[in-house]
Scaffold this motif. Structure first.
Motif, short mmCIF file in Angstrom:
data_model
loop_
_atom_site.label_atom_id
_atom_site.label_comp_id
_atom_site.label_asym_id
_atom_site.label_seq_id
_atom_site.Cartn_x
_atom_site.Cartn_y
_atom_site.Cartn_z
N GLY A 250 0.82 -1.20 0.00
CA GLY A 250 0.00 0.00 0.00
C GLY A 250 0.86 1.25 0.00
N ALA A 251 0.43 2.27 -0.73
CA ALA A 251 1.23 3.50 -0.84
C ALA A 251 1.34 4.22 0.50
CB ALA A 251 0.61 4.43 -1.87
N GLY A 252 0.47 3.91 1.45
CA GLY A 252 0.53 4.56 2.75
C GLY A 252 1.07 3.69 3.85
N CYS A 253 1.54 2.48 3.51
CA CYS A 253 1.98 1.57 4.58
C CYS A 253 3.34 1.98 5.14
CB CYS A 253 2.02 0.13 4.07
SG CYS A 253 3.33 -0.24 2.88
N LEU A 254 4.09 2.77 4.41
CA LEU A 254 5.39 3.28 4.85
C LEU A 254 5.52 4.72 4.38
CD1 LEU A 254 7.75 0.32 3.79
CD2 LEU A 254 7.12 0.91 6.14
N PRO A 255 6.35 5.52 5.05
CA PRO A 255 6.65 6.85 4.49
C PRO A 255 7.21 6.70 3.08
CG PRO A 255 7.46 6.67 6.74
CD PRO A 255 6.99 5.30 6.36
N THR A 256 6.89 7.65 2.23
CA THR A 256 7.22 7.54 0.81
C THR A 256 8.71 7.27 0.58
OG1 THR A 256 5.40 9.03 0.25
CG2 THR A 256 7.09 8.70 -1.42
N ARG A 257 9.56 7.94 1.33
CA ARG A 257 11.00 7.75 1.14
C ARG A 257 11.41 6.30 1.40
NH1 ARG A 257 14.75 7.28 4.72
NH2 ARG A 257 13.41 8.01 6.39
N LEU A 259 9.43 3.69 1.31
CA LEU A 259 8.78 2.84 0.32
C LEU A 259 9.57 2.83 -0.98
CD1 LEU A 259 6.29 1.05 -0.12
CD2 LEU A 259 5.06 3.08 -0.89
N CYS A 260 10.07 3.99 -1.39
CA CYS A 260 10.84 4.07 -2.63
C CYS A 260 12.14 3.27 -2.55
CB CYS A 260 11.13 5.53 -2.97
SG CYS A 260 9.68 6.47 -3.50
N GLU A 261 12.69 3.11 -1.36
CA GLU A 261 13.91 2.33 -1.21
C GLU A 261 13.71 0.87 -1.58
OE1 GLU A 261 14.99 2.99 2.83
OE2 GLU A 261 15.73 5.04 2.49
N ASN A 267 10.32 -7.42 -7.88
CA ASN A 267 9.01 -8.05 -7.68
C ASN A 267 8.15 -7.29 -6.68
OD1 ASN A 267 10.81 -8.83 -5.65
ND2 ASN A 267 9.78 -10.78 -5.27
N VAL A 268 8.47 -6.03 -6.42
CA VAL A 268 7.69 -5.20 -5.50
C VAL A 268 6.91 -4.16 -6.30
CG1 VAL A 268 7.77 -3.60 -3.56
CG2 VAL A 268 9.31 -5.56 -3.60
N HIS A 269 5.60 -4.07 -6.03
CA HIS A 269 4.72 -3.12 -6.69
C HIS A 269 4.01 -2.29 -5.62
CE1 HIS A 269 5.37 -6.45 -9.45
NE2 HIS A 269 4.97 -5.71 -10.45
N ALA A 285 1.62 15.38 -5.21
CA ALA A 285 2.54 15.55 -6.34
C ALA A 285 3.92 14.99 -6.02
CB ALA A 285 2.65 17.03 -6.71
N HIS A 286 4.43 15.28 -4.83
CA HIS A 286 5.76 14.79 -4.45
C HIS A 286 5.75 13.28 -4.21
CE1 HIS A 286 7.97 18.56 -4.26
NE2 HIS A 286 6.92 19.13 -3.68
N ALA A 287 4.71 12.78 -3.53
CA ALA A 287 4.65 11.35 -3.24
C ALA A 287 4.48 10.54 -4.53
CB ALA A 287 3.52 11.05 -2.27
N PHE A 288 3.54 10.95 -5.38
CA PHE A 288 3.30 10.24 -6.63
C PHE A 288 4.51 10.34 -7.55
CE2 PHE A 288 1.33 10.41 -11.00
CZ PHE A 288 1.13 9.04 -11.10
N GLY A 289 5.09 11.53 -7.65
CA GLY A 289 6.27 11.68 -8.49
C GLY A 289 7.43 10.82 -8.03
N ALA A 290 7.64 10.74 -6.70
CA ALA A 290 8.72 9.91 -6.18
C ALA A 290 8.47 8.44 -6.47
CB ALA A 290 8.86 10.14 -4.68
N LEU A 291 7.23 7.99 -6.29
CA LEU A 291 6.90 6.58 -6.58
C LEU A 291 7.04 6.29 -8.07
CD1 LEU A 291 3.78 6.14 -4.27
CD2 LEU A 291 6.04 5.13 -3.93
N LEU A 292 6.62 7.23 -8.90
CA LEU A 292 6.73 7.05 -10.35
C LEU A 292 8.19 6.97 -10.77
CD1 LEU A 292 4.88 6.92 -12.87
CD2 LEU A 292 5.15 9.39 -13.09
N ALA A 293 9.04 7.78 -10.15
CA ALA A 293 10.46 7.75 -10.48
C ALA A 293 11.13 6.48 -9.98
CB ALA A 293 11.15 8.98 -9.89
N ALA A 294 10.73 6.00 -8.81
CA ALA A 294 11.38 4.83 -8.21
C ALA A 294 10.91 3.53 -8.83
CB ALA A 294 11.13 4.82 -6.70
#
Length: 373
Positions: A250-257, A259-261, A267-269, A285-294
Motif C-alpha cells: 500500500g502507498a501509505g503503509c510506509l513513508p514515501t522515502r 517505500l521508494c527504497e 518483484n515489489v509493486h 505531487a511529491h509522493a506520486f512523483g517519487a513513486l513514479l520515479a522509483a
C-alpha cells in the motif's frame, strides 16, 4: 472503461472491499470504534451524498452503481479482511466475496487471506482454497484485531507462499486493506525502532457477544484505528527469497522515502489507494512523483479502497493529472502510456485478467494525446 483525450482506457481497481460494519455485526466495543472510524474517514475523503448505511454495508446495488457504473471500472480485485474479534460474521471475508462474484460474473478477481501471526497451523488448507476459489493473490493481515506488526520472518511463511504461488495465488498484498491512516505526508514518521503500542484487549466478560448481548458498548469510539505495520528488513528477506511472487504494498503503509527504497527489488509493486484522494495537493505531487520515479509506471496500480472512496473521481483525476509546473522537469513523464499501465494494464498483467485493448473513442481524432507532467 474511461475515455479521455481520444483514448479509451480499461480500468482495473486493485483494491475493493465488500464489508459489513453495520451495528448488528459489531462484536465488541473495539468493533464499534473501528466502524465509526471508517465512517469518519469516509466523510473526510468522499462523504458527499452517500448515506451512512451504504458505507457500513456494501451491497450488489451499490457495487454496480459506484464501481462498475459511475466508477468506470471493468474489473475489481477483492481484498478480504476478517477481523473476527471485532465483527460477529467477519468484516470482509472471502466467502462473501465468492458469493458476490457468483452473482456478478466476470467482474471480480478474488484474493485470499493469511495471518502471519497465526502460525503455520493457521495456514492449513490454504492451498486447496486457492484452487477452489481461483484465488489470484493473498492478503497478509491479522484475522483478529489490529494489534501491532506483521511477522514476516518465519520460515514457514515462505514455504506457504511458495506453494500458494505454484497453485495460482502469486500476488501477495501487504499493507493493503481498510486503513484509517492519514496520507503519508500528513503524519510524522515514527522514530527508527519505535514499536506501536498494542491497544487494550477487551476482557472476554466485557465483550457484548460473550456477555449475551449483541449491542456494542460505546467506549473509546473516538480513537483512530490504524492497521499493523511490518519490519522492512523482514520484508526484504521475504521478497528476495520468493522472486516468483509479486508483492503489492500500500502507498501509505510506509513513508514515501522508505517505500521508494524497496523499488530496487523487481518483484515489489505499489497500489496507490491511500494517496489518490489528494491529487490536488503538493503532498500528492511529491509522493506520486517519487513513486513514479522509483518504481516506474509499470509497477504502480490503481486502487480506490472502495467503499472508503468511490473510484469514479479517482479515475478521472488520475487520468487527467498534471504535475505542477515547477515539478514537471523533476519527475518522469505522465503520458497516455503511463496512464494506461497504471489504470488497468499492470493489474491485468499481475492478476491474469483479459481486458479489451484501448481503442479510440467514436467520433474522436485518432491517436494518443500526450500530457507532459
Amino acid at each position: 472503461m474511461y475515455t479521455v483525450g481520444g483514448r479509451t482506457f480499461p480500468v482495473v481497481d486493485a483494491q475493493v472491499h465488500i464489508w459489513d460494519a453495520s451495528p448488528h455485526n459489531q462484536a465488541a466495543p473495539a468493533g464499534e470504534s473501528y466502524a465509526i472510524d471508517l465512517l469518519r474517514r469516509h466523510r473526510e475523503l468522499d462523504g458527499a451524498g452517500v448515506p451512512p448505511h451504504e458505507v457500513e454495508r456494501v451491497s450488489e446495488r451499490s457495487l454496480n452503481r459506484d464501481v462498475f457504473g459511475d466508477g468506470h471500472v471493468d474489473r475489481a480485485v477483492l481484498q478480504p479482511v476478517v477481523l473476527g474479534e471485532l465483527f460477529v460474521l467477519g468484516f470482509s471475508p472471502l466467502e462473501w466475496h465468492a458469493e458476490m462474484a457468483g452473482w456478478m460474473p466476470d467482474r471480480f478477481v478474488l484474493s485470499g487471506e493469511l495471518d502471519p501471526g497465526g502460525g503455520q497451523p493457521g495456514a492449513r488448507g490454504l492451498t486447496p482454497r486457492v484452487r477452489r476459489f481461483d484465488l489470484r493473490g493473498l492478503t497478509l493481515c491479522e484475522r483478529g484485531r489490529p494489534a501491532g506488526r506483521l511477522a514476516l520472518g518465519d520460515p514457514w511463511l515462505r514455504t506457504v507462499l511458495a506453494r500458494c504461488a505454484a497453485a495460482g495465488a502469486d500476488v501477495v498484498h501487504i499493507g493493503v486493506g481498510p486503513s484509517t491512516r492519514q496520507a503519508p505526508w500528513r503524519r510524522p514518521e515514527p522514530p527508527v525502532g519505535a514499536v506501536r503500542a498494542r491497544p487494550p484487549v477487551v476482557p472476554r466478560w466485557a465483550e457484548p457477544v460473550r456477555a449475551g448481548s449483541a449491542r456494542p458498548v460505546r467506549a473509546g469510539a473516538e480513537a483512530r484505528v490504524a492497521p499493523p505495520g511490518f519490519d522492512t528488513g523482514e520484508f526484504c528477506e521475504l521478497a528476495a527469497a520468493l522472486p516468483q511472487v509479486r508483492f503489492v504494498l500500500g502507498a501509505g503503509c510506509l513513508p514515501t522515502r522508505r517505500l521508494c527504497e524497496l523499488a530496487v527489488m523487481p518483484n515489489v509493486h505499489v497500489v496507490l489507494s491511500e494517496i489518490l484522494p489528494w491529487t490536488g495537493s503538493q503532498g500528492f505531487a511529491h509522493a506520486f512523483g517519487a513513486l513514479l520515479a522509483a518504481f516506474g509506471a509499470d509497477r504502480l496500480l490503481f486502487g480506490s479502497g472502495y467503499p472508503m472512496v468511490r473510484p469514479g473521481r479517482l479515475v478521472r483525476e488520475l487520468a487527467g493529472y498534471r504535475f505542477p509546473g515547477e515539478l514537471v522537469a523533476r519527475y518522469p513523464r505522465w503520458d497516455d502510456a503511463a496512464v494506461a499501465a497504471v489504470l488497468g494494464g499492470n493489474a491485468a498483467r499481475l492478476y491474469r485478467i483479459a481486458l479489451p485493448g484501448a481503442v479510440p473513442a467514436p467520433g474522436s481524432r485518432q491517436g494518443a494525446v500526450s500530457r507532459a507532467g
